[in-house]
Design an enzyme around this catalytic site. Sequence first.
Site, PDB file in Angstrom:
ATOM      1  N   ASP A 156       0.287  -7.703   1.651  1.00  0.00           N
ATOM      2  CA  ASP A 156       0.607  -6.278   1.706  1.00  0.00           C
ATOM      3  C   ASP A 156       2.119  -6.038   1.713  1.00  0.00           C
ATOM      4  O   ASP A 156       2.619  -5.174   2.440  1.00  0.00           O
ATOM      5  CB  ASP A 156      -0.033  -5.594   2.905  1.00  0.00           C
ATOM      6  CG  ASP A 156      -0.043  -4.060   2.753  1.00  0.00           C
ATOM      7  OD1 ASP A 156       0.073  -3.581   1.605  1.00  0.00           O
ATOM      8  OD2 ASP A 156      -0.148  -3.362   3.768  1.00  0.00           O
ATOM      9  N   ILE A 200     -11.063 -24.307   6.555  1.00  0.00           N
ATOM     10  CA  ILE A 200     -10.740 -24.529   7.972  1.00  0.00           C
ATOM     11  C   ILE A 200     -11.449 -23.512   8.858  1.00  0.00           C
ATOM     12  O   ILE A 200     -11.876 -22.451   8.392  1.00  0.00           O
ATOM     13  CB  ILE A 200      -9.219 -24.448   8.209  1.00  0.00           C
ATOM     14  CG1 ILE A 200      -8.656 -23.146   7.635  1.00  0.00           C
ATOM     15  CG2 ILE A 200      -8.518 -25.658   7.593  1.00  0.00           C
ATOM     16  CD1 ILE A 200      -7.167 -22.947   7.854  1.00  0.00           C
ATOM     17  N   LEU A 220      -2.982 -25.967   0.103  1.00  0.00           N
ATOM     18  CA  LEU A 220      -3.302 -27.211   0.801  1.00  0.00           C
ATOM     19  C   LEU A 220      -4.659 -27.744   0.349  1.00  0.00           C
ATOM     20  O   LEU A 220      -4.861 -28.951   0.242  1.00  0.00           O
ATOM     21  CB  LEU A 220      -3.290 -26.971   2.309  1.00  0.00           C
ATOM     22  CG  LEU A 220      -3.389 -28.191   3.225  1.00  0.00           C
ATOM     23  CD1 LEU A 220      -2.273 -29.183   2.931  1.00  0.00           C
ATOM     24  CD2 LEU A 220      -3.347 -27.758   4.688  1.00  0.00           C
ATOM     25  N   GLY A 221      -5.600 -26.834   0.088  1.00  0.00           N
ATOM     26  CA  GLY A 221      -6.901 -27.248  -0.446  1.00  0.00           C
ATOM     27  C   GLY A 221      -7.910 -27.661   0.601  1.00  0.00           C
ATOM     28  O   GLY A 221      -8.651 -28.639   0.412  1.00  0.00           O
ATOM     29  N   GLY A 242       3.317   6.741   8.009  1.00  0.00           N
ATOM     30  CA  GLY A 242       4.700   6.956   7.589  1.00  0.00           C
ATOM     31  C   GLY A 242       5.608   5.833   8.040  1.00  0.00           C
ATOM     32  O   GLY A 242       6.670   5.595   7.472  1.00  0.00           O
ATOM     33  N   ASN A 243       5.189   5.107   9.099  1.00  0.00           N
ATOM     34  CA  ASN A 243       5.933   3.936   9.560  1.00  0.00           C
ATOM     35  C   ASN A 243       5.705   2.715   8.665  1.00  0.00           C
ATOM     36  O   ASN A 243       6.450   1.739   8.736  1.00  0.00           O
ATOM     37  CB  ASN A 243       5.534   3.549  10.983  1.00  0.00           C
ATOM     38  CG  ASN A 243       6.350   4.261  12.046  1.00  0.00           C
ATOM     39  OD1 ASN A 243       5.822   5.092  12.775  1.00  0.00           O
ATOM     40  ND2 ASN A 243       7.627   3.939  12.136  1.00  0.00           N
ATOM     41  N   SER A 244       4.650   2.735   7.852  1.00  0.00           N
ATOM     42  CA  SER A 244       4.322   1.579   7.019  1.00  0.00           C
ATOM     43  C   SER A 244       5.510   1.162   6.176  1.00  0.00           C
ATOM     44  O   SER A 244       6.122   1.980   5.489  1.00  0.00           O
ATOM     45  CB  SER A 244       3.143   1.908   6.100  1.00  0.00           C
ATOM     46  OG  SER A 244       1.962   2.045   6.835  1.00  0.00           O
ATOM     47  N   HIS A 294       0.809  -1.217   0.000  1.00  0.00           N
ATOM     48  CA  HIS A 294       0.000   0.000   0.000  1.00  0.00           C
ATOM     49  C   HIS A 294       0.849   1.276   0.000  1.00  0.00           C
ATOM     50  O   HIS A 294       0.329   2.357  -0.262  1.00  0.00           O
ATOM     51  CB  HIS A 294      -0.989   0.005   1.177  1.00  0.00           C
ATOM     52  CG  HIS A 294      -0.391   0.285   2.512  1.00  0.00           C
ATOM     53  ND1 HIS A 294      -0.093  -0.704   3.436  1.00  0.00           N
ATOM     54  CD2 HIS A 294      -0.028   1.445   3.113  1.00  0.00           C
ATOM     55  CE1 HIS A 294       0.399  -0.163   4.529  1.00  0.00           C
ATOM     56  NE2 HIS A 294       0.453   1.160   4.363  1.00  0.00           N
TER      57      HIS A 294
END
Length: 491
Positions: free
Chosen positions: A161, A299, A295-296, A238-240, A131
């Site tokens: 992300d 869950i 894995l299919g 800004g830390n992203s 992002h």
Amino acid sequence: MNLKKLGILVVISSIFGGVVALTGYHYFIKKSEFTTIESMQHHASFANFSDTTGLTVPAGLNFIVAAERTTPAVVHIKTTYMPETVRPKTRDEELFRYFYGDPYEDYNQPREASGSGVIVTAGGYIVTNNHVVDKASKIQVVLNDKRTYDAKLIGTDPTTDLALIKIEETNLPYVAYGNSDQVRIGEWVLAVGNPFNLTSTVTAGIISAKTRSINILRDKDNMAIESFLQTDAVVNPGNSGGALVNLRGELIGINTAIASPTGAYAGYSFAVPVSLVKKVIDDLMNYGQVQRGMLGVIIQDMTTTLAKEKNIDFITGVYVGAVNQGSAADLGGIKEGDIITKINDISINATTQLQEVVARYRPGDKLKVKYIRKGKESETSVTLKNKLGDVAIVPKDDNSVKTKLGADLQPISGGEMSILEITGGAKVAKLYAGKLKEAGVREGFIITSIDKKPVGSPEDVVRILEGTTNGGILMEGIYPNGKKEFYGIGW
């Protein structure tokens, strides 16, 4: 005794009483205060109250080494964005603009944003959040020593992300990978980044939870993975894309999100664990896209309600609600109702954790899966498959016209042709990394000609570009607001 002598006696008595009171306060009350401080000094493990000029810190709780190792390798990322599509103007609005100016003029100007990134190789590869760089027309990297570079986007993975960019430089400082599996709740960590454009900011906190899902990632194929490390280290806009490191200065996560009602720090932040970061970045480096092993299974978390409903006497592991036919799990013998407890000897207690562990592997990789069926523990081996249902690595098609352009094209409607007074074209419906974004083309642009050859449809764009070998093209067109543009594009 006359009144004069009585007055003198009262004064003397008052003075004597005051002296006695002060003496008692000094020896009893004040002594009690000092005793309290001495007691605090005796029990404190991190402060030396007997010498306030030099507070001491217990061994192992020194943030200086980690900060000094990390800050040179955490960069400031500045991005430029072209504005989104502006709606078509009516003829009345065009007349208004002629006399009074364009009310959308400011909207049409490029926008700027910023974030953080972490250098992970001496050769200039930098990991950040998707992002932070998504849809950016220009990415600029500012190092801790203020050197500035234009960066190239290598690849992105919206499902985690994460993104990988690169600058052309060598011998760069970088952050070594740690092991997020070994991170423990309560462990001290540092968050390093550039909040509010305050470069090279370091904050401290502890790991407050693991495998946390906060439902912020969205993916059309329902493939998003949220298994965040949660921390109370202060993280702000800004830390992203910045670093979450342990006290040895090792990377254990990429700071991604905050839980906040205001958009600013409100107590908790979240980071993608480095165990997943390493795999995603390796895939982007080597294959150009993430290779997901499947894995299919469908869950769900074990809960007391589910355990009671299924007559299960424990709530550990992850419940298998369904198994896709022909999937890795199906071929490995896993069935509906099984409870997966371990994958490759890693204990599994949450669906987010299972998704993250499986996502560390590629199609064709074999996993050991332990599960419980009707109270009996069993183990099987499964071979992960790709999204196409086989075990091969999925190649990235770098030669197709669509990939090189980095765009989804669609026909334009008769209404648009009438409003814009054109006879055809191909609209840029969505932009990705590619030639159009590099040239500054914005979403909504309608291509009407390439090298003076008319374009009436998306198929015309493909046909013309497949026959282009001269190293450059001239693309002409119009935006929905009626503004005509042309772009020179290297091909």
